[in-house]
Design an enzyme around this catalytic site. Structure first.
Site, mmCIF file in Angstrom:
data_model
loop_
_atom_site.group_PDB
_atom_site.id
_atom_site.type_symbol
_atom_site.label_atom_id
_atom_site.label_comp_id
_atom_site.label_asym_id
_atom_site.label_seq_id
_atom_site.Cartn_x
_atom_site.Cartn_y
_atom_site.Cartn_z
ATOM 1 N N TYR A 1 99.170 111.166 120.009
ATOM 2 C CA TYR A 1 98.507 110.871 121.404
ATOM 3 C C TYR A 1 99.933 110.457 122.111
ATOM 4 C CZ TYR A 1 99.621 105.919 119.410
ATOM 5 O OH TYR A 1 100.012 104.861 118.907
ATOM 6 N N HIS B 1 98.952 118.093 120.034
ATOM 7 C CA HIS B 1 99.114 116.863 119.175
ATOM 8 C C HIS B 1 98.478 115.764 119.967
ATOM 9 C CE1 HIS B 1 101.895 118.425 116.181
ATOM 10 N NE2 HIS B 1 102.484 119.079 116.909
ATOM 11 N N ASN C 1 105.467 119.741 110.836
ATOM 12 C CA ASN C 1 106.236 120.023 112.320
ATOM 13 C C ASN C 1 107.323 119.574 111.913
ATOM 14 O OD1 ASN C 1 106.009 120.996 114.708
ATOM 15 N ND2 ASN C 1 105.925 119.176 115.679
ATOM 16 N N ARG C 2 107.914 119.502 110.863
ATOM 17 C CA ARG C 2 109.543 119.275 110.675
ATOM 18 C C ARG C 2 109.951 120.351 109.502
ATOM 19 N NH1 ARG C 2 107.969 116.167 113.783
ATOM 20 N NH2 ARG C 2 108.525 114.187 114.351
ATOM 21 N N ARG D 1 98.551 112.184 107.659
ATOM 22 C CA ARG D 1 99.294 112.788 108.624
ATOM 23 C C ARG D 1 99.850 114.411 108.068
ATOM 24 N NH1 ARG D 1 103.486 112.544 112.814
ATOM 25 N NH2 ARG D 1 105.192 113.568 112.383
ATOM 26 N N GLU E 1 101.159 116.040 123.793
ATOM 27 C CA GLU E 1 100.458 114.985 122.998
ATOM 28 C C GLU E 1 99.186 114.644 124.258
ATOM 29 O OE1 GLU E 1 101.499 113.321 120.613
ATOM 30 O OE2 GLU E 1 103.270 114.258 119.960
ATOM 31 N N HIS F 1 98.900 117.932 112.397
ATOM 32 C CA HIS F 1 98.936 116.644 111.834
ATOM 33 C C HIS F 1 97.582 116.145 111.757
ATOM 34 C CE1 HIS F 1 103.267 115.835 113.485
ATOM 35 N NE2 HIS F 1 103.472 116.421 112.278
ATOM 36 N N ALA F 2 97.123 115.898 110.425
ATOM 37 C CA ALA F 2 95.717 115.805 110.034
ATOM 38 C C ALA F 2 94.924 114.759 110.757
ATOM 39 C CB ALA F 2 95.359 115.522 108.648
ATOM 40 N N ARG F 3 95.464 113.509 111.160
ATOM 41 C CA ARG F 3 94.830 112.608 111.793
ATOM 42 C C ARG F 3 94.608 112.839 113.310
ATOM 43 N NH1 ARG F 3 99.584 108.859 110.550
ATOM 44 N NH2 ARG F 3 101.066 109.363 112.139
#
Length: 416
Positions: free
Chosen positions: A307, A305, A250-251, A234, A381, A179-181
């Protein structure tokens, strides 16, 4: 892995992706944490005001992290006060926090020098870092690519091996920045890469048992978009129906793809794509890992990942299913969490993905365990639990790396 449960778009077409190169401006936006016994009150506020959530609770009294644009702050304050909800400010001005985080240090040749882990970096510098790292350790490393992204960027990683020679040991695969962010994952995965050769005794012991394949950025298009145009981006950057952009990578993995833990809405942050494994990045990753499985096998896979400070085991698609070796996985996860806490006091929660954070079908961990029979697989996370969320200050990069490396070493000590 953290989803944006978008009930309305934050910046209209910018967040939904209908204007591909519009730069998002978050100045004046607040990020507020709400909590209360009746989460339906929070849901009502989010729905009525069309707000974006960074994190939504699984149970009463859990925290909800909400992004509030300037023009809706007064009404948000009024409604949250009337509902009797507890409130904590995470970012007084999200734009100012992002600006501080984006003070990229210039990269100097030579790999992980004293300044590399003191700031975040642009995509091109991450590529230079990996190439310089490989050049500095040419005898037992190589640059690898799993394939290309939608926009044609190489999905680049580093293969590190020990005394047995290249490809002779079972594989360990670490993915960052799916996820990019989630920028802290990029830096933490690179910290692990560096420690495999800098922590001489522990690193050598691991490399004599396993071949490591470290991919700091598995969503390069999304990551570039997050640094250049929208810090909160994201997904990847495929164009979908309705003029929206991006698939949640991730889906999109081709296992238990069609379920409640994702959506068919192309504009949603958890859009699973038009078909299982459809995204170029997913195709690249699955093909690469299958190749490793057909060789010496896959001993471990970790999808990093942020957070929330969680270290999770399969499964995401079901809250009742458990992996065949669940007892071993739980022991390893607990060892990771204990070792992490011993470094800086950072507490991680462990447990299966679905019951610990949320249901997530089409995820990488479930695919690795059931499709290619990887021996162990985890979803992490990283920092923090929400004081900063996705916009984690650069001064937390090194502490995150230090504690995560300790956790990784402890986890491997439980692996037979």
């Amino acid at each position: 892995m953290q989803p944006l449960l978008v009930l309305a778009t934050l910046l209209g077409s910018a967040l939904a992706g209908t204007i591909p190169l519009q730069s998002a401006n978050y100045h004046g936006y607040k990020v507020v944490r709400l909590s209360g016994e009746d989460t339906s009150k929070i849901s009502h506020i989010v729905s009525q005001l069309g707000l974006e959530t960074w994190k939504f609770p699984k149970s009463a009294n859990a925290n909800v992290d909400i992004v509030v644009p300037p023009k809706k702050i007064a009404e948000f304050e009024k409604m949250s006060h009337a509902a009797g909800l507890k409130k904590q400010i995470m970012h007084e001005d999200l734009g100012r926090s992002i600006a501080s985080e984006m003070s990229f240090r210039p990269y100097s040749y030579g790999g992980a020098n004293d300044t590399w882990f003191q700031s975040y970096h642009k995509y091109e510098d991450h590529l230079k870092f990996m190439k310089d790292f490989q050049s500095a350790h040419a005898e037992n490393t190589e640059i690898v690519t799993s394939g290309k992204s939608h926009e044609g960027r190489d999905i680049t990683g580093v293969h590190v091996w020990g005394s047995g020679g290249k490809g002779s040991k079972p594989a360990v695969v670490f993915h960052g920045t799916v996820h990019a962010r989630e920028w802290i994952t990029t830096m933490t995965v690179e910290y692990i890469l560096n420690q495999l050769l800098e922590d001489k005794e522990a690193g050598a012991a691991l490399l004599d048992k396993y071949d490591f394949y470290i991919f700091p950025i598995t969503n390069p298009d999304g990551f570039v978009f997050s640094t250049d145009h929208d810090r909160m981006w994201r997904k990847n950057r495929e164009q979908n129906e309705k003029g929206c952009y991006g698939t949640d990578l991730n889906r999109n993995w081709p296992y238990e793809w069609d379920g409640d833990g994702s959506t068919t809405d192309p504009c949603s942050e958890t859009y699973r794509g038009p078909s299982p494994g459809s995204a170029p990045e997913t195709k690249a990753s699955t093909s690469f890992i299958k190749g490793l499985a057909d060789g010496a096998g896959v001993k471990m896979f970790v999808d990093w990942h942020s957070y929330s400070q969680l270290f999770m085991t399969p499964y995401g698609y079901s809250c009742s299913a458990r992996a065949p070796n669940d007892d071993v996985l739980q022991e390893m996860a607990s060892s990771f969490a204990d070792a992490v806490k011993a470094v800086h006091g950072t507490s991680f929660t462990t447990g299966p993905i679905c019951s610990t954070i949320y249901q997530a079908n089409g995820n990488s961990v479930d695919w690795v365990v059931d499709e290619i029979k990887g021996e162990t697989a985890f979803a992490a996370e990283l920092r923090d639990t929400g004081m900063h969320g996705f916009v984690l200050p650069p001064d937390q990069i090194i502490p995150s790396g230090e504690e995560t490396w300790a956790g990784v070493k402890a986890m491997f000590s439980k692996l037979k």
